[in-house]
Design a protein around this motif. Structure first.
Motif, PDB file in Angstrom:
ATOM      1  N   PHE A   1      35.060  46.768  21.366  1.00  0.00           N
ATOM      2  CA  PHE A   1      34.279  47.326  22.463  1.00  0.00           C
ATOM      3  C   PHE A   1      35.046  47.103  23.756  1.00  0.00           C
ATOM      4  O   PHE A   1      35.782  46.127  23.893  1.00  0.00           O
ATOM      5  N   LYS A   2      34.872  48.014  24.702  1.00  0.00           N
ATOM      6  CA  LYS A   2      35.542  47.913  25.992  1.00  0.00           C
ATOM      7  C   LYS A   2      34.492  47.979  27.089  1.00  0.00           C
ATOM      8  O   LYS A   2      33.807  48.996  27.264  1.00  0.00           O
ATOM      9  N   PHE A   3      34.355  46.889  27.820  1.00  0.00           N
ATOM     10  CA  PHE A   3      33.397  46.829  28.913  1.00  0.00           C
ATOM     11  C   PHE A   3      34.140  46.799  30.248  1.00  0.00           C
ATOM     12  O   PHE A   3      35.296  46.361  30.331  1.00  0.00           O
ATOM     13  N   PRO A   4      33.480  47.243  31.332  1.00  0.00           N
ATOM     14  CA  PRO A   4      34.136  47.283  32.646  1.00  0.00           C
ATOM     15  C   PRO A   4      34.391  45.889  33.215  1.00  0.00           C
ATOM     16  O   PRO A   4      33.738  44.923  32.829  1.00  0.00           O
ATOM     17  N   ARG A   5      35.364  45.823  34.122  1.00  0.00           N
ATOM     18  CA  ARG A   5      35.615  44.614  34.927  1.00  0.00           C
ATOM     19  C   ARG A   5      35.073  44.927  36.316  1.00  0.00           C
ATOM     20  O   ARG A   5      35.776  45.491  37.158  1.00  0.00           O
ATOM     21  N   PRO A   6      33.800  44.614  36.578  1.00  0.00           N
ATOM     22  CA  PRO A   6      33.111  45.103  37.777  1.00  0.00           C
ATOM     23  C   PRO A   6      33.770  44.680  39.089  1.00  0.00           C
ATOM     24  O   PRO A   6      34.202  43.541  39.264  1.00  0.00           O
ATOM     25  N   MET A   7      33.859  45.628  40.008  1.00  0.00           N
ATOM     26  CA  MET A   7      34.324  45.423  41.386  1.00  0.00           C
ATOM     27  C   MET A   7      35.764  44.918  41.472  1.00  0.00           C
ATOM     28  O   MET A   7      36.155  44.337  42.483  1.00  0.00           O
ATOM     29  N   THR A   8      36.551  45.152  40.429  1.00  0.00           N
ATOM     30  CA  THR A   8      37.975  44.786  40.486  1.00  0.00           C
ATOM     31  C   THR A   8      38.839  45.978  40.895  1.00  0.00           C
ATOM     32  O   THR A   8      40.043  45.821  41.104  1.00  0.00           O
ATOM     33  N   ASP A   9      38.223  47.148  41.020  1.00  0.00           N
ATOM     34  CA  ASP A   9      38.955  48.355  41.409  1.00  0.00           C
ATOM     35  C   ASP A   9      38.910  48.577  42.916  1.00  0.00           C
ATOM     36  O   ASP A   9      39.269  49.638  43.403  1.00  0.00           O
ATOM     37  N   ARG A  10      38.473  47.556  43.640  1.00  0.00           N
ATOM     38  CA  ARG A  10      38.376  47.655  45.103  1.00  0.00           C
ATOM     39  C   ARG A  10      38.719  46.288  45.696  1.00  0.00           C
ATOM     40  O   ARG A  10      38.641  45.274  45.002  1.00  0.00           O
ATOM     41  N   PRO A  11      39.095  46.249  46.966  1.00  0.00           N
ATOM     42  CA  PRO A  11      39.432  44.953  47.583  1.00  0.00           C
ATOM     43  C   PRO A  11      38.204  44.056  47.671  1.00  0.00           C
ATOM     44  O   PRO A  11      37.061  44.508  47.584  1.00  0.00           O
ATOM     45  N   GLY A  12      38.464  42.776  47.871  1.00  0.00           N
ATOM     46  CA  GLY A  12      37.362  41.846  48.092  1.00  0.00           C
ATOM     47  C   GLY A  12      37.201  40.852  46.967  1.00  0.00           C
ATOM     48  O   GLY A  12      37.791  40.986  45.889  1.00  0.00           O
ATOM     49  N   LEU A  13      36.368  39.840  47.226  1.00  0.00           N
ATOM     50  CA  LEU A  13      36.183  38.734  46.290  1.00  0.00           C
ATOM     51  C   LEU A  13      34.740  38.595  45.817  1.00  0.00           C
ATOM     52  O   LEU A  13      34.408  37.615  45.156  1.00  0.00           O
ATOM     53  N   ASP A  14      33.891  39.574  46.126  1.00  0.00           N
ATOM     54  CA  ASP A  14      32.517  39.524  45.643  1.00  0.00           C
ATOM     55  C   ASP A  14      32.439  39.919  44.171  1.00  0.00           C
ATOM     56  O   ASP A  14      33.324  40.595  43.637  1.00  0.00           O
ATOM     57  N   PHE A  15      31.348  39.482  43.519  1.00  0.00           N
ATOM     58  CA  PHE A  15      31.132  39.749  42.103  1.00  0.00           C
ATOM     59  C   PHE A  15      29.868  40.583  41.909  1.00  0.00           C
ATOM     60  O   PHE A  15      28.947  40.542  42.720  1.00  0.00           O
ATOM     61  N   SER A  16      29.817  41.283  40.784  1.00  0.00           N
ATOM     62  CA  SER A  16      28.605  41.964  40.341  1.00  0.00           C
ATOM     63  C   SER A  16      28.624  41.989  38.822  1.00  0.00           C
ATOM     64  O   SER A  16      29.548  42.540  38.218  1.00  0.00           O
ATOM     65  N   PHE A  17      27.614  41.378  38.219  1.00  0.00           N
ATOM     66  CA  PHE A  17      27.586  41.313  36.748  1.00  0.00           C
ATOM     67  C   PHE A  17      26.404  42.060  36.129  1.00  0.00           C
ATOM     68  O   PHE A  17      26.311  42.145  34.907  1.00  0.00           O
ATOM     69  N   SER A  18      25.510  42.622  36.956  1.00  0.00           N
ATOM     70  CA  SER A  18      24.349  43.312  36.388  1.00  0.00           C
ATOM     71  C   SER A  18      24.780  44.566  35.630  1.00  0.00           C
ATOM     72  O   SER A  18      24.210  44.892  34.577  1.00  0.00           O
ATOM     73  N   GLY A  19      25.776  45.295  36.137  1.00  0.00           N
ATOM     74  CA  GLY A  19      26.257  46.494  35.456  1.00  0.00           C
ATOM     75  C   GLY A  19      26.930  46.170  34.134  1.00  0.00           C
ATOM     76  O   GLY A  19      26.828  46.934  33.170  1.00  0.00           O
ATOM     77  N   LEU A  20      27.614  45.042  34.086  1.00  0.00           N
ATOM     78  CA  LEU A  20      28.256  44.607  32.853  1.00  0.00           C
ATOM     79  C   LEU A  20      27.205  44.288  31.794  1.00  0.00           C
ATOM     80  O   LEU A  20      27.354  44.633  30.616  1.00  0.00           O
ATOM     81  N   LYS A  21      26.139  43.652  32.238  1.00  0.00           N
ATOM     82  CA  LYS A  21      25.024  43.358  31.327  1.00  0.00           C
ATOM     83  C   LYS A  21      24.426  44.666  30.798  1.00  0.00           C
ATOM     84  O   LYS A  21      24.109  44.780  29.600  1.00  0.00           O
TER      85      LYS A  21
END
Length: 351
Positions: A195-215
């Protein structure tokens, strides 16, 4: 100086004794997992009531174990926040009451500062300054640390914390509570690249995280594979071993996505700050895959990674005792009971 500490921010009652000359004298942690397991998560009212029942008996037992009495205690440190307000109030009230009765200071401690300083309990301690990754069920933050109390949050989760995403995805897979460690264990049986899941918010600058989309991505994969769960048991018509392997493959892909995402953000943080030391702390810092990934990262950058032993990754009194000892001179002697369910680590005064 001997500090007695009380940690009661969530569902562990942690008590510890820390001496500024001898180090950690002893600590005990009582977990409420069995109480909350039937509900699939922490029930705040039940957590508070159990802290009321357990805190004083554990304090008495720990002091007796080390042949100590109230005259030996110089100060009492307690977790003032962030956390569940009822649970925090229990620890705060007990700490303030004992401090008043014994005529010693009570010191409020920030829960996340406790986690951040937990590696200082080890023989091999990090030197300031460094970058800290605080990763737990309630928080995912990258913090630049110049000294005790000198903190700047460089990035944090804008929705689910990493540990929260682990627990929620584990529940979707039908795993028992607490699900995060069980998901990590199941992931060991998974096959890569199924399975291939996204690496959220790594395609843009910055150090914030988001894991709800991964869930959500994991939930969609579970639904697509036809794994329907009832009471923790799969109702899929396929052979049970195929179902279990599919679940393991999803767990592996999910964990890898979280670990990769965190590693990418940590790499950006050390490149941005120029620091060569990375500290990881909090419950999820016990994850073996995450530790190995960050060790490889820091080796490539000519730096080092530090983390506490597993027993000090989850909530415990030892980390509160250490942080409280460092802040002893800031201890309040008034009777105000302080519990701060929301409290930024950036608001702490520098030593």
């Amino acid at each position: 100086m001997l500090v007695l500490a009380i940690e009661s921010s969530c569902d562990e009652t942690g008590i510890a004794l820390y001496d500024t000359e001898q180090g950690l004298i002893g600590h005990e942690v009582y977990s409420q997992i069995k109480i909350h397991a039937d509900y699939g998560g922490v029930v705040p009212e039940l957590a508070s009531r159990d802290h009321v029942r357990k805190t004083i008996p554990i304090i008495k037992a720990l002091m007796a174990k080390h042949n100590l009495n109230k005259a030996d205690i110089s100060a009492i440190a307690y977790t003032a926040g962030p956390g569940l307000v009822g649970a925090l109030m229990v620890g705060a009230c007990i700490a303030k009451s004992l401090a008043f009765a014994w005529g010693i200071p009570a010191i409020e401690v920030h829960h996340m500062e406790g986690h951040l300083l937990a590696p200082m309990l080890e023989e091999n301690k990090p030197d300031f300054p460094f970058v800290a990754l605080l990763v737990s069920g309630g928080h995912t933050q990258i913090v630049e640390v110049k000294g005790i109390g000198e903190y700047e949050i460089l990035g944090e989760s804008i929705d689910d914390a990493a540990g929260e995403a682990f627990d929620k995805t584990a529940k979707l897979l039908g795993l028992d509570y607490p699900g995060g460690p069980l998901l990590a264990k199941l992931a060991l049986k998974g096959e890569p690249n199924k399975f291939k899941f996204p690496r959220p918010m790594t395609d843009r600058p910055g150090l914030d995280f988001s894991f709800s989309g991964l869930k959500t991505a994991a939930a969609n994969a579970i639904r697509k594979e036809g794994i329907h769960l009832a009471g923790g048991q799969s109702t899929q018509e396929n052979a049970p071993e195929n179902v279990e392997q599919t679940k393991a493959d999803i767990a592996h892909a999910f964990q890898q996505a979280v670990v990769d995402t965190i590693a990418i953000k940590c790499r950006r943080a050390i490149e941005q700050t120029g620091h060569k030391t990375l500290v990881i702390a909090g419950g999820v810092s016990a994850n073996t895959e995450l530790r190995e990934k960050l060790e490889v990262l820091m080796k490539k950058h000519g730096g080092s990674v530090f983390y506490p032993r597993p027993e000090f990754c989850t909530d415990n009194g030892a980390m509160i005792a250490y942080a409280g000892a460092q802040r002893f001179h800031l201890g309040s002697k008034d009777l105000a009971v302080k519990a701060k369910p929301r409290w930024s680590i950036e608001d702490l005064p520098a030593l």
